[in-house]
Scaffold this motif. Structure first.
Motif, PDB file in Angstrom:
ATOM      1  N   ASN A  89      -3.346  18.452  14.478  1.00 57.54           N
ATOM      2  CA  ASN A  89      -4.217  17.282  14.585  1.00 57.54           C
ATOM      3  C   ASN A  89      -4.370  16.559  13.250  1.00 57.54           C
ATOM      4  N   ASN A  90      -4.360  17.315  12.158  1.00 55.54           N
ATOM      5  CA  ASN A  90      -4.369  16.683  10.838  1.00 55.54           C
ATOM      6  C   ASN A  90      -3.168  15.750  10.691  1.00 55.54           C
ATOM      7  N   ARG A  91      -2.016  16.237  11.133  1.00 54.81           N
ATOM      8  CA  ARG A  91      -0.791  15.438  11.030  1.00 54.81           C
ATOM      9  C   ARG A  91      -0.894  14.178  11.893  1.00 54.81           C
ATOM     10  N   CYS A  92      -1.408  14.350  13.093  1.00 51.36           N
ATOM     11  CA  CYS A  92      -1.617  13.204  13.975  1.00 51.36           C
ATOM     12  C   CYS A  92      -2.460  12.142  13.283  1.00 51.36           C
ATOM     13  N   GLY A  93      -3.485  12.581  12.594  1.00 50.73           N
ATOM     14  CA  GLY A  93      -4.362  11.653  11.883  1.00 50.73           C
ATOM     15  C   GLY A  93      -3.616  10.917  10.777  1.00 50.73           C
ATOM     16  N   ARG A  94      -2.840  11.653  10.012  1.00 51.50           N
ATOM     17  CA  ARG A  94      -2.087  11.014   8.918  1.00 51.50           C
ATOM     18  C   ARG A  94      -1.126   9.969   9.465  1.00 51.50           C
ATOM     19  N   MET A  95      -0.443  10.326  10.546  1.00 54.63           N
ATOM     20  CA  MET A  95       0.541   9.405  11.115  1.00 54.63           C
ATOM     21  C   MET A  95      -0.131   8.172  11.711  1.00 54.63           C
ATOM     22  N   ALA A  96      -1.364   8.337  12.173  1.00 56.71           N
ATOM     23  CA  ALA A  96      -2.069   7.205  12.772  1.00 56.71           C
ATOM     24  C   ALA A  96      -2.276   6.092  11.750  1.00 56.71           C
ATOM     25  N   VAL A  97      -2.546   6.476  10.507  1.00 57.85           N
ATOM     26  CA  VAL A  97      -2.724   5.446   9.484  1.00 57.85           C
ATOM     27  C   VAL A  97      -1.399   4.742   9.217  1.00 57.85           C
ATOM     28  N   LYS A  98      -0.338   5.519   9.119  1.00 54.77           N
ATOM     29  CA  LYS A  98       0.988   4.957   8.844  1.00 54.77           C
ATOM     30  C   LYS A  98       1.418   3.980   9.925  1.00 54.77           C
ATOM     31  N   ARG A  99       1.054   4.331  11.145  1.00 51.75           N
ATOM     32  CA  ARG A  99       1.436   3.553  12.310  1.00 51.75           C
ATOM     33  C   ARG A  99       0.963   2.106  12.241  1.00 51.75           C
TER      34      ARG A  99
ATOM     35  N   ASP B  15       0.843  -1.193   0.000  1.00 49.75           N
ATOM     36  CA  ASP B  15       0.000   0.000   0.000  1.00 49.75           C
ATOM     37  C   ASP B  15       0.879   1.243   0.000  1.00 49.75           C
ATOM     38  N   ASN B  16       0.590   2.130  -0.925  1.00 46.87           N
ATOM     39  CA  ASN B  16       1.424   3.318  -1.103  1.00 46.87           C
ATOM     40  C   ASN B  16       0.973   4.430  -0.157  1.00 46.87           C
ATOM     41  N   VAL B  17       1.203   4.189   1.122  1.00 50.69           N
ATOM     42  CA  VAL B  17       0.670   5.119   2.120  1.00 50.69           C
ATOM     43  C   VAL B  17       1.339   6.487   2.015  1.00 50.69           C
ATOM     44  N   ASN B  18       2.559   6.504   1.504  1.00 48.64           N
ATOM     45  CA  ASN B  18       3.230   7.803   1.386  1.00 48.64           C
ATOM     46  C   ASN B  18       2.548   8.709   0.367  1.00 48.64           C
ATOM     47  N   TYR B  19       2.007   8.103  -0.670  1.00 50.30           N
ATOM     48  CA  TYR B  19       1.255   8.908  -1.633  1.00 50.30           C
ATOM     49  C   TYR B  19       0.002   9.469  -0.960  1.00 50.30           C
ATOM     50  N   GLY B  20      -0.678   8.601  -0.210  1.00 52.22           N
ATOM     51  CA  GLY B  20      -1.879   9.045   0.507  1.00 52.22           C
ATOM     52  C   GLY B  20      -1.573  10.169   1.476  1.00 52.22           C
ATOM     53  N   VAL B  21      -0.480  10.025   2.197  1.00 56.05           N
ATOM     54  CA  VAL B  21      -0.097  11.045   3.176  1.00 56.05           C
ATOM     55  C   VAL B  21       0.217  12.367   2.473  1.00 56.05           C
ATOM     56  N   LYS B  22       0.932  12.257   1.357  1.00 53.80           N
ATOM     57  CA  LYS B  22       1.335  13.459   0.639  1.00 53.80           C
ATOM     58  C   LYS B  22       0.119  14.216   0.109  1.00 53.80           C
ATOM     59  N   PHE B  23      -0.786  13.466  -0.488  1.00 52.79           N
ATOM     60  CA  PHE B  23      -1.952  14.138  -1.047  1.00 52.79           C
ATOM     61  C   PHE B  23      -2.856  14.691   0.057  1.00 52.79           C
ATOM     62  N   ALA B  24      -3.037  13.904   1.101  1.00 52.11           N
ATOM     63  CA  ALA B  24      -3.885  14.359   2.207  1.00 52.11           C
ATOM     64  C   ALA B  24      -3.329  15.647   2.793  1.00 52.11           C
ATOM     65  N   LYS B  25      -2.024  15.693   2.909  1.00 50.22           N
ATOM     66  CA  LYS B  25      -1.390  16.884   3.464  1.00 50.22           C
ATOM     67  C   LYS B  25      -1.648  18.097   2.576  1.00 50.22           C
ATOM     68  N   ALA B  26      -1.455  17.920   1.277  1.00 52.10           N
ATOM     69  CA  ALA B  26      -1.661  19.032   0.348  1.00 52.10           C
ATOM     70  C   ALA B  26      -3.115  19.474   0.362  1.00 52.10           C
ATOM     71  N   PHE B  27      -4.020  18.516   0.334  1.00 55.66           N
ATOM     72  CA  PHE B  27      -5.434  18.851   0.193  1.00 55.66           C
ATOM     73  C   PHE B  27      -6.054  19.334   1.505  1.00 55.66           C
ATOM     74  N   VAL B  28      -5.909  18.531   2.546  1.00 54.70           N
ATOM     75  CA  VAL B  28      -6.602  18.833   3.802  1.00 54.70           C
ATOM     76  C   VAL B  28      -6.011  20.065   4.489  1.00 54.70           C
ATOM     77  N   ASP B  29      -4.685  20.185   4.431  1.00 51.52           N
ATOM     78  CA  ASP B  29      -4.037  21.293   5.141  1.00 51.52           C
ATOM     79  C   ASP B  29      -4.168  22.638   4.417  1.00 51.52           C
ATOM     80  N   ALA B  30      -4.596  22.593   3.155  1.00 50.32           N
ATOM     81  CA  ALA B  30      -4.577  23.814   2.342  1.00 50.32           C
ATOM     82  C   ALA B  30      -5.321  24.965   3.009  1.00 50.32           C
ATOM     83  N   ARG B  31      -6.459  24.665   3.589  1.00 49.90           N
ATOM     84  CA  ARG B  31      -7.248  25.720   4.221  1.00 49.90           C
ATOM     85  C   ARG B  31      -6.526  26.321   5.420  1.00 49.90           C
TER      86      ARG B  31
END
Ligand SMILES: *[C@@H]1O[C@H](CO)[C@@H](O)[C@H](O)[C@H]1NC(C)=O
Ligand SMILES: *[C@@H]1O[C@H](CO)[C@@H](O)[C@H](O)[C@H]1NC(C)=O
Length: 295
Positions: free
Chosen positions: A195-205, A164-180
């Protein structure tokens, strides 16, 4: 006995109005959110999604198929939120056809907001990573970086299959969700980013190794393994624990970060959910949201 304003007061007052006017113009609307994509069903049209900031709209136009995944993902993380909060006073309930999705509750920088931001961000990582692995996304595929021999506690194995390419997911989520949140610099934006970052890392974990045995009659002398995401419930459970131990923070003097509010605490907020305001009395909040929903 109304006191008349004395003239010297009026100048600072007009300054205040000017500032408020500036804020109204430059603050993105906090009341609608990309979360609403989940309610739009199959017809995601970037220009019609309320609450997207420009950067998000651009990403939407460039990656329509990812928006589809984010929309489906939103239904799942909202369900997970409702599962985790099923016994709480505030139970992660959503408002129908409301662009804010959760109503006024999220305006407050509470630990409930911390949880929702974390799990929504995790939900985006999860949905996009899964779509990648299923070959639904043109511009991403299985994680092919791991090609060398490796080993775990059971011995050597070869990387194979589709990680699973979780790094791609993390990268896109960061760009999209954090934009605001990147458009404003205040305590709430910092809190959301954290907290957004915490969420992203939780999946990776909770990435786990999955293996297939080869070799003579299943002797498993040779294994090929790949990394896969665990069930989203693991992330939900983990973030719920983090919700229970969330740390109250205050902004530091120069406004570039925050510190733990409890000065006696030796802990760090780095891997914790953080919040700025205490939770409201949700009995009162409920009534207030009901009223706004009905008008
Ligand atoms: C949340 O609680 C309210 C009031 O108890 C209830 O009507 C509603 O069905 C609950 N929603 C969810 C998603 O559990
Ligand atoms: C595809 O991904 C690469 C990097 O991963 C990026 O530079 C490029 O802009 C993407 N292309 C599209 C069409 O999104």
């Amino acid at each position: 006995m109304a006191r008349r304003k004395s003239p010297p007061d009026s100048k600072p007052l007009s300054k205040v109005y000017f500032l408020i006017w500036l804020l109204l113009i430059f603050t993105p609307r906090v009341d609608s959110s990309w979360w609403y994509i989940g309610a739009l069903g199959a017809r995601v049209i970037c220009d019609n999604i309320p609450g997207l900031v420009n950067k998000q709209r651009q990403l939407c136009q460039r990656h329509p198929e990812l928006m589809q995944s984010i929309g489906e993902g939103a239904k799942e993380w909202i369900k997970e939120c409702q599962h985790q909060f099923r016994h709480q006073r505030w139970n992660c309930s959503t408002l129908d056809r409301d662009h804010t999705v959760f109503g006024r509750v999220m305006l407050r920088s509470s630990r409930e907001a911390a949880f929702v931001y974390a799990i929504s961000s995790a939900g985006v990582v999860y949905a996009i990573t899964r779509a990648c692995s299923q070959g639904e996304i043109k511009n991403c595929s299985c994680d092919g970086l791991k090609r060398r021999q490796a080993s775990d506690h059971r011995g050597d194995f070869a990387w194979g299959g589709c990680s699973d390419n979780v790094n791609y997911g993390v990268k896109f989520a960061k760009a999209f969700v954090d934009a605001r949140e990147r458009m404003v610099k205040d305590a709430r934006a910092l809190m959301n980013l954290h907290n957004n970052r915490c969420g992203r890392m939780a999946v990776k974990r909770f990435m786990k190794l999955q293996c297939k045995c080869h070799g003579v009659s299943g002797s498993c002398s040779v294994r090929t393994c790949w990394l896969a995401m665990s069930d989203f419930r693991r992330t939900g459970d983990y973030l719920c624990k983090k919700y229970n131990t969330a740390v109250e923070v205050t902004m530091n003097q120069d406004g570039t970060g925050f510190m733990v509010a409890d000065r006696d605490s030796k802990g760090s907020a780095k891997n914790e959910l953080v919040y700025v305001e205490n939770s409201p009395d949700y009995c009162l909040m409920d009534r207030a949201t009901d009223e706004t929903a009905e008008t």
